[in-house]
Design an enzyme around this catalytic site. Sequence first.
Site, mmCIF file in Angstrom:
data_model
loop_
_atom_site.group_PDB
_atom_site.id
_atom_site.type_symbol
_atom_site.label_atom_id
_atom_site.label_comp_id
_atom_site.label_asym_id
_atom_site.label_seq_id
_atom_site.Cartn_x
_atom_site.Cartn_y
_atom_site.Cartn_z
ATOM 1 N N THR A 175 -51.586 147.060 12.998
ATOM 2 C CA THR A 175 -52.535 147.925 12.292
ATOM 3 C C THR A 175 -52.481 147.620 10.796
ATOM 4 O O THR A 175 -51.410 147.619 10.200
ATOM 5 C CB THR A 175 -52.198 149.397 12.599
ATOM 6 O OG1 THR A 175 -52.565 149.647 13.957
ATOM 7 C CG2 THR A 175 -52.950 150.361 11.687
ATOM 8 N N GLN A 215 -57.129 144.607 21.132
ATOM 9 C CA GLN A 215 -56.395 145.750 21.678
ATOM 10 C C GLN A 215 -57.253 147.001 21.550
ATOM 11 O O GLN A 215 -57.656 147.395 20.454
ATOM 12 C CB GLN A 215 -55.069 145.974 20.944
ATOM 13 C CG GLN A 215 -54.213 146.995 21.717
ATOM 14 C CD GLN A 215 -53.055 147.539 20.930
ATOM 15 O OE1 GLN A 215 -53.229 148.016 19.813
ATOM 16 N NE2 GLN A 215 -51.873 147.487 21.506
ATOM 17 N N HIS A 262 -54.218 149.621 25.307
ATOM 18 C CA HIS A 262 -53.035 150.152 24.631
ATOM 19 C C HIS A 262 -52.534 151.388 25.387
ATOM 20 O O HIS A 262 -53.009 152.494 25.179
ATOM 21 C CB HIS A 262 -53.391 150.514 23.195
ATOM 22 C CG HIS A 262 -52.209 150.714 22.278
ATOM 23 N ND1 HIS A 262 -50.927 150.873 22.739
ATOM 24 C CD2 HIS A 262 -52.126 150.760 20.921
ATOM 25 C CE1 HIS A 262 -50.107 151.026 21.698
ATOM 26 N NE2 HIS A 262 -50.812 150.960 20.584
ATOM 27 N N ASN A 312 -46.813 153.541 22.822
ATOM 28 C CA ASN A 312 -46.594 154.116 21.481
ATOM 29 C C ASN A 312 -47.140 155.525 21.254
ATOM 30 O O ASN A 312 -47.549 155.863 20.138
ATOM 31 C CB ASN A 312 -47.121 153.154 20.407
ATOM 32 C CG ASN A 312 -46.308 151.872 20.363
ATOM 33 O OD1 ASN A 312 -45.271 151.792 21.006
ATOM 34 N ND2 ASN A 312 -46.772 150.885 19.630
ATOM 35 N N TYR A 327 -49.838 157.104 22.223
ATOM 36 C CA TYR A 327 -51.281 157.369 22.115
ATOM 37 C C TYR A 327 -51.804 157.952 23.441
ATOM 38 O O TYR A 327 -51.031 158.243 24.348
ATOM 39 C CB TYR A 327 -52.013 156.112 21.638
ATOM 40 C CG TYR A 327 -51.509 155.695 20.269
ATOM 41 C CD1 TYR A 327 -51.715 156.533 19.164
ATOM 42 C CD2 TYR A 327 -50.764 154.532 20.083
ATOM 43 C CE1 TYR A 327 -51.208 156.209 17.911
ATOM 44 C CE2 TYR A 327 -50.260 154.201 18.825
ATOM 45 C CZ TYR A 327 -50.483 155.047 17.749
ATOM 46 O OH TYR A 327 -49.973 154.733 16.508
ATOM 47 N N ARG A 384 -50.595 147.132 27.706
ATOM 48 C CA ARG A 384 -49.356 147.303 26.928
ATOM 49 C C ARG A 384 -48.698 148.633 27.267
ATOM 50 O O ARG A 384 -49.376 149.665 27.314
ATOM 51 C CB ARG A 384 -49.667 147.270 25.436
ATOM 52 C CG ARG A 384 -48.403 147.199 24.596
ATOM 53 C CD ARG A 384 -48.704 147.286 23.121
ATOM 54 N NE ARG A 384 -47.737 146.508 22.363
ATOM 55 C CZ ARG A 384 -47.430 146.733 21.094
ATOM 56 N NH1 ARG A 384 -48.021 147.689 20.413
ATOM 57 N NH2 ARG A 384 -46.545 145.984 20.477
ATOM 58 N N ASN A 428 -44.224 157.944 17.857
ATOM 59 C CA ASN A 428 -45.184 159.037 17.767
ATOM 60 C C ASN A 428 -44.723 160.276 18.535
ATOM 61 O O ASN A 428 -45.528 160.996 19.144
ATOM 62 C CB ASN A 428 -46.589 158.582 18.192
ATOM 63 C CG ASN A 428 -47.236 157.745 17.109
ATOM 64 O OD1 ASN A 428 -47.276 158.149 15.943
ATOM 65 N ND2 ASN A 428 -47.711 156.556 17.469
ATOM 66 N N GLY A 479 -44.404 140.317 15.474
ATOM 67 C CA GLY A 479 -45.303 141.174 14.712
ATOM 68 C C GLY A 479 -45.227 140.888 13.242
ATOM 69 O O GLY A 479 -45.958 140.057 12.698
ATOM 70 N N ARG A 480 -44.275 141.565 12.575
ATOM 71 C CA ARG A 480 -44.190 141.480 11.120
ATOM 72 C C ARG A 480 -44.108 140.045 10.615
ATOM 73 O O ARG A 480 -44.686 139.730 9.577
ATOM 74 C CB ARG A 480 -42.988 142.285 10.638
ATOM 75 C CG ARG A 480 -43.237 143.769 10.801
ATOM 76 C CD ARG A 480 -42.008 144.600 10.544
ATOM 77 N NE ARG A 480 -42.466 145.948 10.251
ATOM 78 C CZ ARG A 480 -42.324 146.540 9.076
ATOM 79 N NH1 ARG A 480 -41.695 145.951 8.093
ATOM 80 N NH2 ARG A 480 -42.805 147.738 8.877
HETATM 81 C C1 8OZ Z 1 -48.480 151.381 12.778
HETATM 82 C C2 8OZ Z 1 -49.330 152.214 12.055
HETATM 83 C C3 8OZ Z 1 -50.414 152.772 12.698
HETATM 84 C C4 8OZ Z 1 -50.652 152.507 14.047
HETATM 85 C C5 8OZ Z 1 -48.993 151.415 17.195
HETATM 86 C C6 8OZ Z 1 -51.266 151.046 16.567
HETATM 87 O O1 8OZ Z 1 -47.896 151.903 16.911
HETATM 88 C C7 8OZ Z 1 -50.070 151.385 16.183
HETATM 89 C C8 8OZ Z 1 -49.793 151.681 14.748
HETATM 90 C C9 8OZ Z 1 -48.711 151.120 14.103
HETATM 91 O O2 8OZ Z 1 -49.238 150.975 18.322
#
Ligand code: 8OZ
Length: 364
Positions: free
Chosen positions: A27, A100, A176, A179, A181, A228, A236, A317-318
Amino acid sequence: MATPSLFDPHALGPLVLANRIVMAPLTRNRAGPGLVPTDLAATYYAQRASAGLIITEATQVSAQAQGYQDTPGLYTQDQIDGWRKVTDAVHREGGRIFVQLWHVGRISHVDLQPNGAAPVSASALRAQTKTFVNNGFADVSEPRALEIDELPGIVNDFRQAAANAIAAGFDGVEIHGANGYLLEQFIKDGANQRTDAYGGSIENRARLLLDVTAAVAEEIGADRTGVRISPVSPANAISISDPQPQYDYIVDHLNRLGVVYLHVVEGATGGPRDVAPFDFSALRRRFKQTYLANNGYDLELATRHVAENKADLVAFGRAFISNPDLVERLKTGAPLAPLHPATLYGGGAEGYTDYPRHPAAYAA
Ligand code: 8OZ
């Protein structure tokens, strides 16, 4: 048989990936007006096209699906046109790219929702976490529970976004389901207190993810559909009491649907790999198609897991943010450039498209 290497090609459905190194979804909060990806996004992704596969930043399937400022969508014609520039730029460089698709569910804020409405979730349980909105961090808003007759609409939003992805030139989509969501808010009992066919049992909590996956696979082909998951991640502010049987069940059903890859966050997202007991090797063996491993991988661990057949593909990632030529650097042993945290989220070219390639990585 030779030991598989990170730098070997890999067949993914109809595609042949040039190597086993995947750019993880990241993101970056740089979408333009109308939540349309910009020309800068096309440059950013094209710079990283030597990855075996790019998975884009999380992209919302509807206006309701947004939870952070300036994340892109894939539900308007302008967004499709913007993404087309991205996919064309990546394909010109010989890369492969999946988008994604997400719905954030309760990880949102009324100021990001159509008509200032409450965000939606499995149950009316607020997450103890923050989102980025109005140029700052704010507590997420109190969600309302989705009515059961709204769920076909959510499924249809994913289906339509997947069709839009193909219209935009993507090679496939990743759902997705990780995480914390929306789809995970249904899967994990810490967020799901429903008493209908979408709550309670393992089967019921998996139902929305599997409904969405079936619809997307029907729309664009299972061989272009990846999923994923993050079985034990608390990302979260979410929790689950029975991850192993829950995810065994999910994997068995993803096998039936024939999805092309399973992308697994092994541990706490962006944190420790051993956050909770879970047998990821067993999950890997259970899944019949490509297993994409994610979380805390460096060259050494990635090389070992591919060689030991614990993963087919490995996500970085990073490292991809500050090293557009990560594949070449890993291959040649060139040093990795550090990331500038201040330019991670939001802004323009700085910290986005201005990380240089490494000259020594191309000496050969
Ligand atoms: C970092 C900041 C905002 C969203 C995730 C899409 O954790 C994210 C995300 C990561 O999957």
